[in-house]
Motif scaffolding. Structure first.
Motif, PDB file in Angstrom:
ATOM      1  N   TYR A   1      16.150  20.398  -0.272  1.00 22.94           N
ATOM      2  CA  TYR A   1      17.612  20.477  -0.679  1.00 22.94           C
ATOM      3  C   TYR A   1      18.559  21.368  -0.135  1.00 22.94           C
ATOM      4  CZ  TYR A   1      21.592  19.626  -3.947  1.00 22.94           C
ATOM      5  OH  TYR A   1      22.992  19.463  -4.507  1.00 22.94           O
TER       6      TYR A   1
ATOM      7  N   TRP B   1      17.617  31.247 -11.621  1.00 19.15           N
ATOM      8  CA  TRP B   1      19.013  31.621 -10.967  1.00 19.15           C
ATOM      9  C   TRP B   1      19.813  32.562 -11.623  1.00 19.15           C
ATOM     10  CZ3 TRP B   1      24.331  31.041 -11.860  1.00 19.15           C
ATOM     11  CH2 TRP B   1      25.108  31.049 -10.865  1.00 19.15           C
TER      12      TRP B   1
ATOM     13  N   TRP C   1      16.188  24.379   1.268  1.00 17.79           N
ATOM     14  CA  TRP C   1      15.360  24.724  -0.073  1.00 17.79           C
ATOM     15  C   TRP C   1      14.213  24.152  -0.405  1.00 17.79           C
ATOM     16  CZ3 TRP C   1      18.070  24.240  -5.408  1.00 17.79           C
ATOM     17  CH2 TRP C   1      17.388  24.899  -6.548  1.00 17.79           C
TER      18      TRP C   1
ATOM     19  N   GLU D   1      27.699  19.157  -1.906  1.00 16.98           N
ATOM     20  CA  GLU D   1      27.466  20.659  -1.856  1.00 16.98           C
ATOM     21  C   GLU D   1      26.951  21.038  -0.299  1.00 16.98           C
ATOM     22  OE1 GLU D   1      26.082  22.499  -5.980  1.00 16.98           O
ATOM     23  OE2 GLU D   1      24.439  21.429  -4.948  1.00 16.98           O
TER      24      GLU D   1
ATOM     25  N   MET E   1      24.269  35.600  -7.794  1.00 16.13           N
ATOM     26  CA  MET E   1      23.588  35.325  -6.553  1.00 16.13           C
ATOM     27  C   MET E   1      23.875  36.459  -5.548  1.00 16.13           C
ATOM     28  SD  MET E   1      21.775  32.592  -5.911  1.00 16.13           S
ATOM     29  CE  MET E   1      21.109  32.962  -7.297  1.00 16.13           C
TER      30      MET E   1
ATOM     31  N   ARG F   1      33.037  24.579  -2.312  1.00 18.46           N
ATOM     32  CA  ARG F   1      32.227  25.907  -2.180  1.00 18.46           C
ATOM     33  C   ARG F   1      31.390  25.391  -0.755  1.00 18.46           C
ATOM     34  NH1 ARG F   1      30.478  24.191  -6.883  1.00 18.46           N
ATOM     35  NH2 ARG F   1      28.496  22.739  -7.151  1.00 18.46           N
ATOM     36  N   ASP F   2      30.674  26.395  -0.192  1.00 21.25           N
ATOM     37  CA  ASP F   2      29.441  26.314   0.635  1.00 21.25           C
ATOM     38  C   ASP F   2      30.167  26.028   2.318  1.00 21.25           C
ATOM     39  OD1 ASP F   2      28.187  26.532  -1.577  1.00 21.25           O
ATOM     40  OD2 ASP F   2      27.565  24.234  -1.635  1.00 21.25           O
TER      41      ASP F   2
ATOM     42  N   GLN G   1      20.038  32.357  -0.814  1.00 24.33           N
ATOM     43  CA  GLN G   1      20.844  32.616  -2.109  1.00 24.33           C
ATOM     44  C   GLN G   1      19.522  33.208  -2.910  1.00 24.33           C
ATOM     45  OE1 GLN G   1      24.089  30.992  -3.884  1.00 24.33           O
ATOM     46  NE2 GLN G   1      24.111  32.124  -1.855  1.00 24.33           N
TER      47      GLN G   1
ATOM     48  N   TRP H   1      17.096  21.678  -8.114  1.00 23.50           N
ATOM     49  CA  TRP H   1      17.888  21.999  -9.470  1.00 23.50           C
ATOM     50  C   TRP H   1      16.831  21.427 -10.590  1.00 23.50           C
ATOM     51  CZ3 TRP H   1      19.822  26.411  -9.083  1.00 23.50           C
ATOM     52  CH2 TRP H   1      20.787  26.394  -8.058  1.00 23.50           C
TER      53      TRP H   1
ATOM     54  N   ASN I   1      17.408  30.202  -3.773  1.00 27.80           N
ATOM     55  CA  ASN I   1      17.570  28.621  -3.560  1.00 27.80           C
ATOM     56  C   ASN I   1      18.014  28.451  -2.141  1.00 27.80           C
ATOM     57  OD1 ASN I   1      19.797  29.783  -5.719  1.00 27.80           O
ATOM     58  ND2 ASN I   1      20.771  28.028  -4.715  1.00 27.80           N
ATOM     59  N   ASP I   2      19.285  28.076  -1.850  1.00 23.28           N
ATOM     60  CA  ASP I   2      19.697  27.372  -0.710  1.00 23.28           C
ATOM     61  C   ASP I   2      19.473  28.609   0.708  1.00 23.28           C
ATOM     62  OD1 ASP I   2      21.072  26.120  -2.589  1.00 23.28           O
ATOM     63  OD2 ASP I   2      22.991  26.204  -1.843  1.00 23.28           O
TER      64      ASP I   2
ATOM     65  N   PHE J   1      27.846  32.735  -3.310  1.00 24.85           N
ATOM     66  CA  PHE J   1      27.027  31.580  -3.021  1.00 24.85           C
ATOM     67  C   PHE J   1      27.190  31.330  -1.519  1.00 24.85           C
ATOM     68  CE2 PHE J   1      28.414  29.027  -7.289  1.00 24.85           C
ATOM     69  CZ  PHE J   1      27.542  30.248  -7.833  1.00 24.85           C
ATOM     70  N   SER J   2      26.713  30.032  -1.276  1.00 24.61           N
ATOM     71  CA  SER J   2      26.208  29.659  -0.088  1.00 24.61           C
ATOM     72  C   SER J   2      27.175  29.828   1.163  1.00 24.61           C
ATOM     73  CB  SER J   2      25.632  28.314  -0.220  1.00 24.61           C
ATOM     74  OG  SER J   2      24.494  28.273  -0.894  1.00 24.61           O
TER      75      SER J   2
END
Ligand code: FRU
Length: 679
Positions: free
Chosen positions: A465, A257, A482, A413, A260, A357-358, A249, A486, A232-233, A295-296
């Motif tokens: 995304y 998913w 990405w 995010e 990660m 996050r991120d 990710q 989702w 993903n990201d 995670f990211s």
């Protein structure tokens, strides 16, 4: 003698009866005579409305109620054939298990079938099984979607041998079922009733001894994808010691998913990518469902050391009492191997109930300090937290950089804050009413607070995304996202992988203050042959400029001399399907329509376009095997995944409605090559 043998003999009898072959000889002698074998399973598409020709050999998953006439599920049409299909959920839900066995037939050269339902190669699959020894010759699992995708098998190694199909469901819980329809053998396995050729899809067609990125007809050729597994990201984007780095990710074990990791690729030009070893790996799971992972996050150069900051996510079901999201830092001096992570923020600040996050790092030009923005949300509003540091280790919380008003998602995010053309831009990704959206705001930043002046959607398509940007050595602000989201269906799971990153794009502010984007200049190096070019052409009816499912179409249309109100470009087109791009002159709207594109998410995405000088519409369209990215002359973009069913679906055509004409100032179609570097 294997366990299946007794039921199988009964089935063979049923097959012979169904094929109207009189059972004059003693049954065992018949079974030993290859000529007596049917050319395919009895009731191959369940069109009898029941399990005629099929035998429930264990469990309850495939009772008679599994033969369904349901045309659609919660997410749209099944895309089955005929009136019936075997919906593994219909008889007894996800928790039932069982096996369904077809009648015997002679292995053909080719066999194909529609498959859907859960992805789990160990517990959910359709198998081709040899009668003589029960050997499982080929298997195919589902796609974690109810909509069918056709698998095509080369069964020629076993040609003429007695075989049967087994539909196996040993999985309980979510996606604990598998669906089957329209088994075809021989020529019909690859040639559809409309004369078109099915694409050769399926796990059995992916070389496992080496990575062949060309084998899967749905795999984009000049976009970064995982060979197997899920991404993903995009993470950790940076040009470091001259090379561009792209982390993602990544879940290596399944095309969906899961825990990660950070996949890693690098390359010379932000377009071509060489796969590197996985950079960051989560701790071993504490329980089978432990989804803790890396995670990211983002990357900076700290005095020559490649330094990444990311969210360490801990699954609190598997680790009760743990803090779910913290910020860690890891470093690399060779750009390949990273140190274990060090925790630098151990708690979310107050007001982070939706998440924390991120982290995105940047050097703040206003005070020369390191800054870090982190995505969050609380009380129904997305927000971004800001931290400051002098050494990337000790961070002080500087408060909320900016927050939404509740209309743009409850959790922001992947925030990214950067200066651009005299303003500041904030990127953030949200979920609004179940829809993933990549947003941006343009405004001012005073070293502590961001004041948005205008908001926008970065890409009007459905598949961009978690965008992230970086400054390259030449001073360009590059970005990738990405190329999915989702909510997307991921039919490429049929080949064991899912997820792709968009082409890198250069960001700029438009004259009217929007965030604009164009393909990175180095995309020109993807050209794999001379373009087909025309200038000054009038299109009446339809005109095919050429073919290509890895190609770039650039055109400038003179709207003043165009009488058609709707200008349609048919991409990935055949007689049966196409991805359509339509410009309506009267409304100034550009629409990208995947509703008849093939497998995948059916949708129509729109954006408004500001015209160029002299009433012209300029389009720059990147067509890849399962994606379309459209860039307009005014800096807008529309990105969507589109997954054609047929090999012939690669025409690129302009069409005007009857009586109308389209005036092309220019059009060129350039074949593009692969972005994969193998050292
Ligand atoms: C965005 C996101 C991030 C998170 C990551 C997990 O798509 O949800 O917020 O870090 O994906 O894979």
């Amino acid at each position: 003698m294997s366990r299946w043998k007794a039921p199988h003999l009964t089935l063979l009898a049923a097959a012979l009866v169904a094929a109207s072959i009189p059972l004059t000889a003693p049954f065992p002698a018949r079974a030993a005579t290859p000529r007596a074998l049917a050319s395919g399973p009895v009731n191959p598409g369940f069109e009898t409305g029941d399990l005629t020709g099929w035998t429930v050999t264990s469990g309850t998953a495939f009772g008679p109620g599994a033969v369904s006439t349901a045309p659609a599920y919660w997410g749209g049409p099944f895309h089955h054939r005929g009136g019936h299909h075997l919906w593994g959920f219909a008889a007894a839900g996800d928790d039932a298990t069982g096996t369904l066995t077809s009648s015997s037939f002679a292995a053909p050269d080719r066999l194909s079938f529609l498959v859907a339902g859960g992805w789990d190669p160990e517990r959910l699959y359709v198998a081709l099984v040899r009668d003589a020894d029960g050997a499982r010759l080929l298997t195919q699992t589902g796609v974690d979607d109810e909509a069918y995708v056709r698998t095509v098998w080369d069964t020629s190694p076993w040609r003429g041998q007695a075989v049967h199909l087994e539909v196996v469901d040993r999985k309980t819980g979510g996606w604990g079922h598998i669906n089957l329809d329209d088994v075809r053998t021989g020529d019909a396995a690859v040639r559809d009733d409309n004369g078109l050729t099915f694409r050769t899809l399926g796990q059995a067609n992916q070389p496992t001894t080496h990575r062949d990125f060309t084998a899967d007809p749905l795999r984009p050729q000049f976009h970064y994808t995982p060979y197997q597994g899920w991404i993903n990201d995009p993470n950790g984007l940076i040009q470091w010691r001259g090379r561009h780095h792209l982390f993602s990710q990544y879940h290596p074990d399944a095309p969906k998913w899961g825990p990660m990791h950070w996949a890693h690729a690098d390359g010379p030009d932000a377009v071509h990518w060489r796969e590197r070893p996985v950079a960051l790996t989560p701790p071993p799971p504490a329980t089978p469902t432990d989804n803790s992972g890396i995670f990211s996050g983002s990357a900076v150069d700290d005095h020559g050391t490649l330094t990444v900051a990311y969210t360490r996510s801990t699954d609190t079901t598997a680790h009760p009492g743990a803090t779910p999201e913290t910020v860690e830092i890891a470093t690399s001096t060779d750009g390949v191997t990273f140190t274990p992570g060090t925790e630098v923020v151990s708690q979310a600040p107050p007001g982070s109930s939706a998440g924390f996050r991120d982290p995105k790092l940047f050097r703040d030009p206003l005070d020369g300090r390191w800054k870090m923005v982190v995505g969050s949300g609380d009380a129904g509003r997305g927000k971004v937290h800001l931290y400051a540091s002098d050494d990337l280790r000790a961070w002080t919380y500087d408060g909320v950089l900016t927050e939404g008003d509740g209309t743009t998602g409850t959790m922001w995010e992947c925030p990214d804050l950067f200066p651009l053309d005299g303003k500041w831009v904030l990127l953030y990704a949200t979920n609004e009413g179940g829809q993933s959206l990549q947003r941006y705001a343009v405004g001012d930043y005073d070293g502590s607070r961001f004041t948005p002046e205008r908001h926008g959607i970065l890409d009007g398509g459905g598949d961009a995304y978690a965008a992230q940007s970086y400054l390259d050595d030449a001073g360009h602000r590059l970005m990738t996202a990405w190329m999915s989201d989702w909510n997307a269906r991921e039919p490429t799971r049929i080949g064991g992988w899912a997820g792709a990153q968009t082409l890198h794009r250069e960001l700029f502010l438009t004259a009217d203050g929007r965030l604009g984007q164009r393909p990175v200049a180095a995309a020109d190096t993807l050209a794999a042959g001379p373009p087909t070019t025309v200038t000054g052409k009038t299109v009446r009816g339809g005109w095919r400029i050429g073919r290509g499912d890895s190609a770039r179409l650039r055109t400038v249309i003179d709207l003043g001399a165009t009488t058609a109100d709707t200008i349609t470009l048919r991409l990935k087109a055949s007689t049966a399907e196409a991805t359509e791009l339509r410009y309506e002159k009267s409304t100034g709207t550009l629409a990208l329509d995947t509703t008849r594109a093939g497998y995948g998410t059916p949708a129509t995405y729109t954006t408004r376009v500001e015209l160029g000088p002299g009433n012209t519409l300029a389009l720059d369209i990147l067509i890849d095997r399962s994606s379309v990215e459209v860039f307009t002359g005014d800096g807008s973009a529309l990105t969507a995944r589109a997954h054609p069913r047929y090999q012939e679906s690669d025409a690129v055509e302009f069409t005007a409605p009857a009586g109308g004409r389209i005036r092309l100032i220019s059009a060129s179609l350039t074949p593009l090559g692969s972005a994969v570097l193998t050292d």
